[in-house]
Design a protein around this motif. Structure first.
Motif, PDB file in Angstrom:
ATOM      1  N   HIS A 257       0.830  -1.190   0.000  1.00  0.00           N
ATOM      2  CA  HIS A 257       0.000   0.000   0.000  1.00  0.00           C
ATOM      3  C   HIS A 257       0.873   1.252   0.000  1.00  0.00           C
ATOM      4  CE1 HIS A 257       0.768  -0.873   4.285  1.00  0.00           C
ATOM      5  NE2 HIS A 257       0.731   0.436   4.454  1.00  0.00           N
ATOM      6  N   ILE A 258       0.267   2.374  -0.376  1.00  0.00           N
ATOM      7  CA  ILE A 258       0.961   3.658  -0.449  1.00  0.00           C
ATOM      8  C   ILE A 258       1.012   4.265   0.946  1.00  0.00           C
ATOM      9  CG2 ILE A 258       0.962   5.961  -1.474  1.00  0.00           C
ATOM     10  CD1 ILE A 258      -0.717   4.710  -3.778  1.00  0.00           C
ATOM     11  N   ASP A 259       2.215   4.601   1.380  1.00  0.00           N
ATOM     12  CA  ASP A 259       2.388   5.185   2.710  1.00  0.00           C
ATOM     13  C   ASP A 259       2.297   6.707   2.663  1.00  0.00           C
ATOM     14  OD1 ASP A 259       3.156   4.976   5.586  1.00  0.00           O
ATOM     15  OD2 ASP A 259       4.902   6.097   4.880  1.00  0.00           O
ATOM     16  N   ARG A 260       3.028   7.328   1.738  1.00  0.00           N
ATOM     17  CA  ARG A 260       3.008   8.788   1.663  1.00  0.00           C
ATOM     18  C   ARG A 260       3.577   9.236   0.326  1.00  0.00           C
ATOM     19  NH1 ARG A 260       7.485   7.386   4.679  1.00  0.00           N
ATOM     20  NH2 ARG A 260       9.435   8.497   4.220  1.00  0.00           N
ATOM     21  N   VAL A 261       3.408  10.527   0.069  1.00  0.00           N
ATOM     22  CA  VAL A 261       3.908  11.178  -1.144  1.00  0.00           C
ATOM     23  C   VAL A 261       4.735  12.376  -0.716  1.00  0.00           C
ATOM     24  CG1 VAL A 261       3.271  12.321  -3.292  1.00  0.00           C
ATOM     25  CG2 VAL A 261       1.856  10.466  -2.417  1.00  0.00           C
ATOM     26  N   LEU A 277       8.768  14.391  -7.564  1.00  0.00           N
ATOM     27  CA  LEU A 277       7.662  13.693  -6.926  1.00  0.00           C
ATOM     28  C   LEU A 277       8.140  12.313  -6.503  1.00  0.00           C
ATOM     29  CD1 LEU A 277       4.593  13.954  -6.295  1.00  0.00           C
ATOM     30  CD2 LEU A 277       4.192  12.731  -8.443  1.00  0.00           C
ATOM     31  N   ALA A 278       7.942  11.982  -5.235  1.00  0.00           N
ATOM     32  CA  ALA A 278       8.350  10.682  -4.699  1.00  0.00           C
ATOM     33  C   ALA A 278       7.147   9.997  -4.066  1.00  0.00           C
ATOM     34  CB  ALA A 278       9.465  10.847  -3.673  1.00  0.00           C
ATOM     35  N   VAL A 279       7.031   8.693  -4.297  1.00  0.00           N
ATOM     36  CA  VAL A 279       5.971   7.884  -3.706  1.00  0.00           C
ATOM     37  C   VAL A 279       6.635   6.796  -2.876  1.00  0.00           C
ATOM     38  CG1 VAL A 279       3.934   6.464  -4.124  1.00  0.00           C
ATOM     39  CG2 VAL A 279       4.500   8.327  -5.699  1.00  0.00           C
ATOM     40  N   ILE A 280       6.233   6.688  -1.619  1.00  0.00           N
ATOM     41  CA  ILE A 280       6.792   5.687  -0.705  1.00  0.00           C
ATOM     42  C   ILE A 280       5.721   4.642  -0.452  1.00  0.00           C
ATOM     43  CG2 ILE A 280       7.716   5.273   1.598  1.00  0.00           C
ATOM     44  CD1 ILE A 280       7.978   8.728   0.015  1.00  0.00           C
ATOM     45  N   LEU A 281       6.067   3.369  -0.701  1.00  0.00           N
ATOM     46  CA  LEU A 281       5.145   2.255  -0.528  1.00  0.00           C
ATOM     47  C   LEU A 281       5.661   1.308   0.532  1.00  0.00           C
ATOM     48  CD1 LEU A 281       5.560   2.754  -3.914  1.00  0.00           C
ATOM     49  CD2 LEU A 281       3.405   1.491  -3.829  1.00  0.00           C
ATOM     50  N   PRO A 292       2.871  -1.471 -10.259  1.00  0.00           N
ATOM     51  CA  PRO A 292       3.014  -0.220 -11.008  1.00  0.00           C
ATOM     52  C   PRO A 292       2.420   0.950 -10.233  1.00  0.00           C
ATOM     53  CG  PRO A 292       1.209  -1.517 -11.899  1.00  0.00           C
ATOM     54  CD  PRO A 292       1.861  -2.368 -10.848  1.00  0.00           C
ATOM     55  N   VAL A 293       2.989   2.131 -10.432  1.00  0.00           N
ATOM     56  CA  VAL A 293       2.541   3.340  -9.734  1.00  0.00           C
ATOM     57  C   VAL A 293       2.293   4.432 -10.761  1.00  0.00           C
ATOM     58  CG1 VAL A 293       3.071   5.027  -7.941  1.00  0.00           C
ATOM     59  CG2 VAL A 293       3.961   2.696  -7.753  1.00  0.00           C
ATOM     60  N   GLU A 294       1.177   5.129 -10.594  1.00  0.00           N
ATOM     61  CA  GLU A 294       0.821   6.217 -11.492  1.00  0.00           C
ATOM     62  C   GLU A 294       0.468   7.451 -10.674  1.00  0.00           C
ATOM     63  OE1 GLU A 294      -1.845   6.130 -15.354  1.00  0.00           O
ATOM     64  OE2 GLU A 294      -3.122   6.447 -13.592  1.00  0.00           O
ATOM     65  N   VAL A 304       1.342  10.830 -14.979  1.00  0.00           N
ATOM     66  CA  VAL A 304       2.751  10.448 -14.944  1.00  0.00           C
ATOM     67  C   VAL A 304       2.879   8.979 -14.597  1.00  0.00           C
ATOM     68  CG1 VAL A 304       5.001  10.910 -13.907  1.00  0.00           C
ATOM     69  CG2 VAL A 304       3.353  12.774 -14.183  1.00  0.00           C
ATOM     70  N   ASP A 305       3.602   8.243 -15.430  1.00  0.00           N
ATOM     71  CA  ASP A 305       3.937   6.854 -15.125  1.00  0.00           C
ATOM     72  C   ASP A 305       5.160   6.860 -14.214  1.00  0.00           C
ATOM     73  OD1 ASP A 305       4.538   4.193 -14.993  1.00  0.00           O
ATOM     74  OD2 ASP A 305       4.859   3.912 -17.141  1.00  0.00           O
ATOM     75  N   MET A 306       4.950   6.504 -12.948  1.00  0.00           N
ATOM     76  CA  MET A 306       6.048   6.508 -11.977  1.00  0.00           C
ATOM     77  C   MET A 306       6.912   5.254 -12.061  1.00  0.00           C
ATOM     78  SD  MET A 306       5.651   9.415 -10.332  1.00  0.00           S
ATOM     79  CE  MET A 306       6.664   9.197  -8.868  1.00  0.00           C
ATOM     80  N   GLY A 307       6.510   4.290 -12.893  1.00  0.00           N
ATOM     81  CA  GLY A 307       7.256   3.053 -13.000  1.00  0.00           C
ATOM     82  C   GLY A 307       6.761   2.011 -12.019  1.00  0.00           C
ATOM     83  N   ALA A 308       7.480   0.914 -11.943  1.00  0.00           N
ATOM     84  CA  ALA A 308       7.115  -0.181 -11.042  1.00  0.00           C
ATOM     85  C   ALA A 308       7.955  -0.110  -9.775  1.00  0.00           C
ATOM     86  CB  ALA A 308       7.308  -1.527 -11.725  1.00  0.00           C
ATOM     87  N   ALA A 309       7.290  -0.274  -8.647  1.00  0.00           N
ATOM     88  CA  ALA A 309       7.986  -0.301  -7.356  1.00  0.00           C
ATOM     89  C   ALA A 309       8.141  -1.736  -6.907  1.00  0.00           C
ATOM     90  CB  ALA A 309       7.202   0.485  -6.321  1.00  0.00           C
TER      91      ALA A 309
END
Length: 677
Positions: A257-261, A277-281, A292-294, A304-309
């Motif tokens: 799950h997504i923790d924060r941005v 822009l950073a996404v922490i999972l 995958p994260v968008e 924006v395609d953030m790629g796969a985490a």
């Protein structure tokens, strides 16, 4: 209306009723806007007349009647999820008092007083360990709320217990989020310890293992006791309350799950901005997982395609992208233009807001978006006689409205991280914030008994202070209103060991890197840590504890060169982070006696005039916004057991000084807005 035996705060401003006779329903029909925000659980009636022509400030300056439907608590003032499902959390929990913990806890433990200077570890203390949960919960307690404002726990310092339940329709993982528990919490799920947290003013969460459908029980053991293990929550010049003091959320989350941005402005021009822009999972499972994260930013029409985490089992992972925003909506003082970003995976989502702006220090200037700024405002505690530190949104909104009315542009969150909803409002309105980590007036043990003695030398101090720093930075990173990080207010720094502690904590505070850092010092002539911050911030009370308030200009002219020559404080911005004097509400004196409203007004009038006129003063924060309750140990120096230095009293009624401050601050605001045109 409340059921029998349940204590509810907030009834004076949040109207809990169904069609009361006194409300002019027919007249309101044509003059009010009605709306029911989906999932928010409340109906709002907002008069549409007498609006201000100031954009976002309109909502804070008109009356809103709230008809509550008891469903979800809101931890922010905007929607944070579209797909993640939330569970019902009641606003009244089962409650029981536990054992009292006398205060202050004597430190003359076996073997003599704790020799902090030698690093001696204090003996084990029961205050740091959970106790057995009660079999019965005979009371109800409001959540959020504090027990000291109820008859149940008015004089209780020690342990208390909360209990509630939630229902699951299918097998799921549940995230339990607590916006703040004062000050130590042990969280139990179905009788098993799930999490422990220390510090009232930062949030924490815990994710369960997959739970079967049915009813599940959440219990909290909460302590507001004083012990050698608690180094930040000690008897203070403000009151340490007990309770679940900020909103609670129960929600269903997938294994990953997504923790924060996090959003940071790297470059800023009028025609374009570069934002990282950073996404922490997080992964609660037992095997590594990839998803995958968008990201979608609707205001910029960007997807924006953030790629796969790839997230390790039991760990977290971070994906980053640099995004170029054409013709950016720039966040400015009094003009809080915001972006919304929704990040998502196939199973989860999170909505956050950010502002495009830069903050920097150049020589003796503080720069916002490359332009020099000046700060004028208040220090503010979260405190109210009816709610303690568990301020409902209506009171937070009222405080911001009063701050706007005064003309202020600046708020210092003394002396702890504030409720995120207050920061959300500052974001929207373009109010500048100094956010402060929770350390105030702490010392090493010097042989003299004081309730706060020894905190800085105890084994728990650095871990607890560092945890507070890191939680504050992570949880409040995206608020554009926060332009300064602060810590260690008036803590011991006139010796080598104090300086060493400051150095370590400054390292932690600089982990963000996007904002200047500082600390408010009461050691202007001997502070060894003054050279460590990006901004020189001084607390001084000429005309109250020290000499005449007419001498500020000479005092500053002597201080700044002395600091550079003797303390290594090279040229940098200078903020008067605290100044002021007390006034007992209603006390009048023709000869300007101390504690009179007239004396406070005269002191602030003269002080502000001198600060405005001095070319080296970059900012000022009056101590303080409103009167607040203090601990009993300072009662003999604090009439009414209150810190009475507010320009409004504890119920937000203005004193004589408010009009004086408003005249100065409104003038500064008008000058700034005229330059912007």
């Amino acid at each position: 209306m409340p059921t029998s035996g349940v204590w509810y705060p907030g009834l004076f401003s949040a109207c809990c009723f169904s069609r009361p006779a006194w409300f002019p329903w027919k007249k309101a029909k044509n003059r009010c806007r009605w709306r029911f925000p989906a999932g928010k659980g409340e109906w709002r009636i907002t008069p549409t007349s007498n609006r201000l022509k100031s954009g976002r400030q309109e909502i804070y300056n008109r009356t809103t009647i709230v008809l509550r439907k008891d469903t979800f608590m809101d931890v922010r003032i905007f929607r944070t999820h579209e797909t993640r499902k939330r569970l019902y959390v009641p606003s009244a929990w089962d409650f029981a008092l536990g054992p009292s913990e006398k205060y202050p806890v004597p430190l003359d433990v076996p073997g003599g007083p704790i020799d902090i200077s030698g690093g001696q570890k204090p003996p084990p203390f029961k205050g740091d360990e959970p106790t057995a949960l009660p079999r019965e919960y005979p009371h109800k307690m409001a959540v959020p709320g504090v027990w000291e404002v109820t008859e149940i726990g008015r004089f209780h310092r020690g342990r208390a217990y909360y209990r509630t339940e939630f229902q699951l329709e299918k097998r799921s993982r549940v995230r339990l989020y607590f916006g703040g528990v004062s000050h130590t919490a042990w969280v139990y799920l179905d009788g098993k310890l799930l999490a422990r947290h220390y510090n009232a003013f930062t949030a924490f969460d815990a994710v369960s293992e997959p739970l079967d459908p049915g009813t599940h029980t959440v219990e909290l053991e909460v302590s507001n006791g004083y012990s050698p293990e608690s180094t930040l929550h000690v008897p203070q010049d403000y009151f340490n309350y007990g309770g679940i003091v900020r909103p609670v959320v129960f929600e269903l989350v997938p294994e990953v799950h997504i923790d924060r941005v996090e959003a940071q402005t790297l470059e800023l021009r009028d025609d374009a901005a570069l934002v990282k822009l950073a996404v922490i999972l997080k992964n609660c499972g037992e095997t590594r997982a990839s998803t995958p994260v968008e990201a979608v930013i609707p205001e910029a029409a960007l997807r924006v395609d953030m790629g796969a985490a790839s997230v390790p089992a039991g760990g977290e992972s971070r994906v980053e992208r640099e995004i170029r925003l054409p013709e950016p909506r720039i966040w400015r003082m009094f003009d809080g233009r915001m972006y919304t970003v929704r990040v998502s995976t196939p199973d989860d989502d999170l909505i956050e807001r950010f502002g495009v702006r830069t903050v920097a220090v150049r020589g003796t200037e503080i720069l916002l978006n490359g332009e020099p700024i000046r700060l004028w405002g208040f220090n503010r505690h979260e405190d109210h006689p009816q709610f303690g530190c568990a301020l409902p949104l209506e009171v937070q909104q009222q405080d911001i409205r009063i701050l706007l009315e005064s003309g202020a542009n600046f708020l210092r969150t003394s002396h702890y991280p504030n409720d995120p909803r207050t920061l959300d409002m500052c974001d929207e309105l373009g109010i500048l914030v100094w956010e402060e980590s929770h350390q105030r007036g702490l010392r090493f043990f010097d042989g003299e008994y004081r309730p706060n003695m020894g905190s800085m030398g105890r084994p728990n101090f650095l871990p607890q202070a560092i945890d507070c720093h890191r939680e504050m930075l992570a949880q409040h990173y995206n608020h554009p209103s926060i332009i300064i990080w602060g810590h260690m207010n008036e803590c011991e720094e006139d010796n080598e060991r104090g300086e060493a502690v400051f150095r370590k904590l400054y390292e932690e505070l600089r982990r963000d890197g996007s904002r200047p850092v500082t600390h408010a010092s009461c050691y202007p002539w001997k502070g060894r840590a003054l050279k460590l911050g990006d901004i020189l911030s001084i607390n001084a009370y000429l005309g109250w504890y020290q000499s005449d308030y007419e001498h500020w200009s000479r005092w500053i002219d002597a201080l700044l060169p002395y600091g550079e020559e003797k303390l290594g404080v090279t040229a940098r911005p200078f903020i008067m982070s605290e100044f002021g004097g007390g006034a007992i509400p209603g006390y009048s004196s023709a000869h300007l006696a101390k504690w009179s409203e007239e004396y406070q007004a005269a002191l602030l009038d003269s002080s502000i005039r001198q600060f405005i006129a001095h070319p080296r003063v970059n900012g000022m924060a009056i101590w303080q916004f409103c009167d607040v309750r203090v601990d009993d140990f300072v009662a003999m120096g604090r009439p009414r057991t209150m810190n009475n230095k507010g320009v409004v009293d504890e119920y937000r009624r203005p004193k004589l000084s408010f009009a004086v401050v408003k005249e100065h601050y409104t003038g500064l605001k008008q000058e700034y807005l005229a330059r912007r045109r």
